[in-house]
Write an enzyme that holds these catalytic residues in place. Structure first.
Site, PDB file in Angstrom:
ATOM      1  N   HIS A  52     -45.149  -6.590  -1.994  1.00 27.30           N
ATOM      2  CA  HIS A  52     -46.426  -6.239  -2.605  1.00 27.30           C
ATOM      3  C   HIS A  52     -47.574  -6.881  -1.835  1.00 27.30           C
ATOM      4  O   HIS A  52     -47.402  -7.880  -1.121  1.00 27.30           O
ATOM      5  CB  HIS A  52     -46.456  -6.701  -4.058  1.00 27.30           C
ATOM      6  CG  HIS A  52     -45.644  -5.844  -4.975  1.00 27.30           C
ATOM      7  ND1 HIS A  52     -45.594  -6.036  -6.333  1.00 27.30           N
ATOM      8  CD2 HIS A  52     -44.836  -4.777  -4.729  1.00 27.30           C
ATOM      9  CE1 HIS A  52     -44.801  -5.135  -6.886  1.00 27.30           C
ATOM     10  NE2 HIS A  52     -44.319  -4.363  -5.923  1.00 27.30           N
ATOM     11  N   GLU A  54     -50.158  -8.631  -2.856  1.00 26.08           N
ATOM     12  CA  GLU A  54     -50.476  -9.999  -3.244  1.00 26.08           C
ATOM     13  C   GLU A  54     -49.502 -10.997  -2.620  1.00 26.08           C
ATOM     14  O   GLU A  54     -49.901 -12.087  -2.183  1.00 26.08           O
ATOM     15  CB  GLU A  54     -50.452 -10.153  -4.770  1.00 26.08           C
ATOM     16  CG  GLU A  54     -51.409  -9.232  -5.512  1.00 26.08           C
ATOM     17  CD  GLU A  54     -50.749  -7.943  -5.964  1.00 26.08           C
ATOM     18  OE1 GLU A  54     -51.036  -7.507  -7.091  1.00 26.08           O
ATOM     19  OE2 GLU A  54     -49.938  -7.382  -5.185  1.00 26.08           O
ATOM     20  N   CYS A  77     -48.700  -7.085 -10.836  1.00 26.90           N
ATOM     21  CA  CYS A  77     -47.590  -6.720 -11.709  1.00 26.90           C
ATOM     22  C   CYS A  77     -47.114  -7.928 -12.506  1.00 26.90           C
ATOM     23  O   CYS A  77     -47.190  -9.076 -12.053  1.00 26.90           O
ATOM     24  CB  CYS A  77     -46.444  -6.114 -10.902  1.00 26.90           C
ATOM     25  SG  CYS A  77     -45.653  -7.242  -9.739  1.00 26.90           S
ATOM     26  N   TRP A 172     -57.028  30.021  14.124  1.00 27.40           N
ATOM     27  CA  TRP A 172     -57.822  28.812  14.324  1.00 27.40           C
ATOM     28  C   TRP A 172     -59.291  29.141  14.174  1.00 27.40           C
ATOM     29  O   TRP A 172     -59.878  29.784  15.044  1.00 27.40           O
ATOM     30  CB  TRP A 172     -57.568  28.215  15.713  1.00 27.40           C
ATOM     31  CG  TRP A 172     -56.141  27.836  15.978  1.00 27.40           C
ATOM     32  CD1 TRP A 172     -55.342  28.314  16.961  1.00 27.40           C
ATOM     33  CD2 TRP A 172     -55.348  26.888  15.256  1.00 27.40           C
ATOM     34  NE1 TRP A 172     -54.106  27.737  16.906  1.00 27.40           N
ATOM     35  CE2 TRP A 172     -54.079  26.857  15.862  1.00 27.40           C
ATOM     36  CE3 TRP A 172     -55.594  26.079  14.156  1.00 27.40           C
ATOM     37  CZ2 TRP A 172     -53.057  26.031  15.414  1.00 27.40           C
ATOM     38  CZ3 TRP A 172     -54.567  25.261  13.713  1.00 27.40           C
ATOM     39  CH2 TRP A 172     -53.330  25.237  14.328  1.00 27.40           C
ATOM     40  N   ARG A 186     -53.327  15.077   6.328  1.00 27.36           N
ATOM     41  CA  ARG A 186     -51.904  15.274   6.069  1.00 27.36           C
ATOM     42  C   ARG A 186     -51.168  13.941   6.051  1.00 27.36           C
ATOM     43  O   ARG A 186     -50.282  13.710   5.225  1.00 27.36           O
ATOM     44  CB  ARG A 186     -51.288  16.160   7.156  1.00 27.36           C
ATOM     45  CG  ARG A 186     -51.628  17.632   7.069  1.00 27.36           C
ATOM     46  CD  ARG A 186     -50.946  18.389   8.198  1.00 27.36           C
ATOM     47  NE  ARG A 186     -51.293  19.809   8.176  1.00 27.36           N
ATOM     48  CZ  ARG A 186     -50.899  20.677   9.096  1.00 27.36           C
ATOM     49  NH1 ARG A 186     -50.145  20.263  10.108  1.00 27.36           N
ATOM     50  NH2 ARG A 186     -51.252  21.945   9.014  1.00 27.36           N
ATOM     51  N   LEU A 206     -46.733  22.188   9.558  1.00 28.51           N
ATOM     52  CA  LEU A 206     -47.273  21.294   8.524  1.00 28.51           C
ATOM     53  C   LEU A 206     -46.896  19.835   8.751  1.00 28.51           C
ATOM     54  O   LEU A 206     -46.763  19.068   7.803  1.00 28.51           O
ATOM     55  CB  LEU A 206     -46.818  21.738   7.125  1.00 28.51           C
ATOM     56  CG  LEU A 206     -47.254  23.137   6.674  1.00 28.51           C
ATOM     57  CD1 LEU A 206     -46.854  23.368   5.230  1.00 28.51           C
ATOM     58  CD2 LEU A 206     -48.746  23.351   6.846  1.00 28.51           C
ATOM     59  N   ARG A 209     -49.499  15.614  13.847  1.00 26.31           N
ATOM     60  CA  ARG A 209     -49.404  15.564  15.303  1.00 26.31           C
ATOM     61  C   ARG A 209     -50.511  14.684  15.886  1.00 26.31           C
ATOM     62  O   ARG A 209     -51.198  15.057  16.830  1.00 26.31           O
ATOM     63  CB  ARG A 209     -49.455  16.978  15.883  1.00 26.31           C
ATOM     64  CG  ARG A 209     -48.284  17.829  15.435  1.00 26.31           C
ATOM     65  CD  ARG A 209     -48.167  19.151  16.153  1.00 26.31           C
ATOM     66  NE  ARG A 209     -49.193  20.105  15.800  1.00 26.31           N
ATOM     67  CZ  ARG A 209     -49.164  20.892  14.720  1.00 26.31           C
ATOM     68  NH1 ARG A 209     -48.152  20.802  13.880  1.00 26.31           N
ATOM     69  NH2 ARG A 209     -50.134  21.748  14.487  1.00 26.31           N
TER      70      ARG A 209
END
Length: 322
Positions: A52, A54, A77, A172, A186, A206, A209
């Site tokens: 975590h 912290e 937490c 494009w 992405r 998808l 790159r």
């Protein structure tokens, strides 16, 4: 003059960005320990959720953590885990003097208990209710509160509002800078979705790159009632996104998918790339765009130039008090 607490929380939120989306299933949290105006420790959630933020900040600070002020985007937490001790206990043992916390954790195992444990240890605790921190935790908070991922709808448009010509050509629209920015977006998502028509027509990869970020390519989903190709997962309706094990979903579909998600009120953010070209006629991005070229009920939150193109970010107007 900028409030020092707000400035340090904003810095912690920037650190949290480094963890997104690799921290899943845990939230991407950022933490900074400050003593006498100097950063003595910092951290962000590790890949897969551990360590975590912290815990990393405490380890880096060592003895300097004693009496320091913690700035953390999410309530530490308070529940014990097989993967590590509760951060609220670690902070108390480290002897921090003050904690400024951006957002209360909606997880019932922690909600409010993290504050209570710190206060019981003599720590001065402040809940900042920070909008910057809430924004940095949008996916986690959406997952906890509405049991679905935070959805960004991304579209590339011409200046006159079209995403393609009538025959589907003009793949494009935007230039290299805008496309690189889209790949960066992405990389901030752990799931991505297109419609079946887009998949069949364009066979999009998808993936991400951008050098150094390739491993952040999101998992791929397609909105279709047919069988998906290898490497894809099919969803038949937008509400099925609730079943996706993800905090951030990026929708890159065409006009039909966009309309489906908007009609189902399952879009939390519009990401619009505009190119300085006009088609005059073509496939419109939206069925009923308003004067700003987007549906009613959305407010411009950010706009910036990307080469010759422009990126615009819209958020629901009602979420901003409109």
């Amino acid at each position: 003059m900028i409030d020092p607490d707000a400035r340090w929380l904003a810095a912690a939120a920037c650190l949290a960005e480094r963890a997104r989306p690799l921290s899943r299933p845990n939230p991407a949290v950022g933490a900074i320990l400050v003593k006498d105006g100097v950063v003595v420790g910092r951290g962000w959630t590790g890949t897969g959720g551990r360590p975590h933020a912290e815990a990393q900040a405490i380890d880096q600070a060592g003895e300097a953590a004693r009496g320091a002020t913690l700035y953390v985007t999410l309530e530490p937490c308070a529940h014990q885990s097989e993967r590590g001790p509760a951060c609220a206990d670690l902070l108390a043992e480290a002897g921090i003097g003050r904690a400024v916390i951006g957002v209360q954790d909606p997880d019932p195992r922690t909600a409010g208990e993290g504050f209570a444990r710190l206060a019981a240890a003599g720590v001065d605790v402040t809940l900042a209710d920070s909008g910057v921190c809430s924004d940095s935790l949008a996916g986690y908070l959406m997952r906890k509160r509405q049991d679905r991922p935070f959805v960004t709808l991304k579209l590339a448009l011409t200046a006159d509002g079209f995403i393609a010509r009538k025959d589907g050509s003009s793949r494009w629209i935007t230039g290299e800078a805008a496309r690189a920015h889209a790949h960066r977006e992405r990389a901030r998502s752990d799931a991505i979705l297109v419609g079946g028509g887009t998949l069949r027509a364009d066979a999009p990869r998808l993936d991400v790159r951008l050098p150094g970020l390739e491993e952040r390519s999101p998992r791929r989903f397609v909105l279709t009632r047919g069988a998906p190709p290898e490497g894809w997962t099919a969803l038949s309706d937008p509400p099925e996104i609730a079943g996706i094990d993800a905090q951030y979903l990026m929708v890159e579909g065409g006009a039909e998918v966009s309309e489906a998600f908007l009609s189902a009120s399952l879009v939390d953010r519009l990401l619009i790339y505009r190119a300085p070209v006009e088609f005059g006629d073509g496939i419109a991005a939206f069925r009923n765009p308003g004067p700003a070229g987007v549906p009613a009920g959305w407010r411009l939150a950010d706009r910036r130039a990307l080469g010759s193109d422009t990126v615009e970010v819209y958020t629901p107007a009602e979420a901003q008090g409109a």
